[in-house]
Design an enzyme around this catalytic site. Sequence first.
Site, PDB file in Angstrom:
ATOM      1  NE  ARG A  93      -2.351  -1.907   3.144  1.00  0.00           N
ATOM      2  CZ  ARG A  93      -2.706  -2.032   4.435  1.00  0.00           C
ATOM      3  NH1 ARG A  93      -4.063  -1.758   4.742  1.00  0.00           N
ATOM      4  NH2 ARG A  93      -2.204  -2.947   5.429  1.00  0.00           N
ATOM      5  CD  GLN A  94       4.526   2.125   4.074  1.00  0.00           C
ATOM      6  OE1 GLN A  94       5.293   2.719   3.898  1.00  0.00           O
ATOM      7  NE2 GLN A  94       4.137   1.348   4.838  1.00  0.00           N
ATOM      8  CG  ASP A 167     -11.781   1.614  -1.640  1.00  0.00           C
ATOM      9  OD1 ASP A 167     -11.670   0.846  -2.639  1.00  0.00           O
ATOM     10  OD2 ASP A 167     -10.814   1.455  -0.525  1.00  0.00           O
ATOM     11  CE  LYS A 190     -11.318   3.709   2.168  1.00  0.00           C
ATOM     12  NZ  LYS A 190     -10.808   2.322   2.270  1.00  0.00           N
ATOM     13  CG  ASP A 217     -11.573  -3.614   0.135  1.00  0.00           C
ATOM     14  OD1 ASP A 217     -10.786  -3.514  -0.845  1.00  0.00           O
ATOM     15  OD2 ASP A 217     -11.503  -2.711   0.955  1.00  0.00           O
TER      16      ASP A 217
HETATM   17  C1  R5P Z   1      -7.771   0.753   0.345  1.00  0.00           C
HETATM   18  O1  R5P Z   1      -7.371   1.202  -0.521  1.00  0.00           O
HETATM   19  C2  R5P Z   1      -7.855  -0.975   0.415  1.00  0.00           C
HETATM   20  O2  R5P Z   1      -8.441  -1.312  -0.695  1.00  0.00           O
HETATM   21  C3  R5P Z   1      -8.603  -1.507   1.662  1.00  0.00           C
HETATM   22  O3  R5P Z   1      -9.966  -0.896   1.540  1.00  0.00           O
HETATM   23  C4  R5P Z   1      -8.103  -0.987   2.884  1.00  0.00           C
HETATM   24  O4  R5P Z   1      -6.764  -1.387   2.956  1.00  0.00           O
HETATM   25  C5  R5P Z   1      -8.917  -1.672   4.004  1.00  0.00           C
HETATM   26  O5  R5P Z   1      -8.306  -1.071   5.275  1.00  0.00           O
HETATM   27  P1  R5P Z   1      -9.095  -0.843   6.664  1.00  0.00           P
HETATM   28  O6  R5P Z   1      -9.672  -2.508   7.002  1.00  0.00           O
HETATM   29  O7  R5P Z   1      -8.103  -0.529   7.463  1.00  0.00           O
HETATM   30  O8  R5P Z   1     -10.196  -0.045   6.641  1.00  0.00           O
END
Ligand code: R5P
Length: 299
Positions: A93-94, A167, A190, A217
Amino acid sequence: MLIFSGLSNQPLAINIAKQLDRKLSPLEIFVFPDGERRITIEEKVLGKTAVIIQSTSEPVDTNYMELFLLVDALKRSGAEFVKVFMPYMGYQRQDHIFRDGEGVSLEVIVGILQGVGVSEFFSFDLHSIKIPELFKIPAHNLSALPVFAQKIEKDFSKDEIVLVSPDMGGIRRIKKLSEMLSVPYVTIVKDRDLNKGDIHDVQLNGEVKGKIALMVDDIISTGKTMVYGADLLLENGALSVFAFATHGVLSADASVILEKSKIEKVFVTDTIEIFKEKNFPKLEILSIATIAADILKNA
Ligand code: R5P
């Protein structure tokens, strides 16, 4: 081809090896009293292809370090090709600079993997489809969507459900699943605070009234995306809400908030081993082992 596994997700590695009619190759991972690791390959690998199965979930840095040392030990023992099968990729994610002064951790990881001599890379449902392009070696982004599609076809009636991307980053994924199943989808917008990661606002694009909503997701980390999404869907008339995610990162108290939430059931895959303390009654774990074995049989 020989299959090795680090310590991060041995049940999955054993399952993949079993589906390929093989056993994991022996190795010793010795941990010194100060936490350093020493890897010893206990099988002849000279001239062979070695596949290492290692997820880089929590403890992320330890699992990465173990992987790097494992690749090095295999290369020094004469393996011709060392392929890394990383069901869940930590630091993905980074992938760019979000705020001034930050580094790009993902690029550091890719550089190290290539630097230690990895010849091919496989992972599942990477956060961005552009991640494979960062590699100069062949890199493959596999998908757990067929596992979800199968489960949805088995457990739900198609005319009663709507798919939901919690999202906008997941739009490609939800479109693909919607095509696979011929089921409509809606999206949630989101808004997140980049400093703390808190979710400010969620908005629904589309109609869910009278439907069973299935959110899909890539990752469940803190669980907040799914919980906020579920509340929004129920406020908008969804009959019930189920959550699907490839990677059950389940950080902090995610398991507790998901269990207490209005979500009926949470499905994740076994890309990350879910230890007893993170498991919860609403959680069901699906396996990506067959998809992995199918790819690896030609590796
Ligand atoms: C974000 O862009 C990812 O697709 C996930 O929605 C995110 O990593 C979920 O994170 P969390 O469970 O902390 O809301």
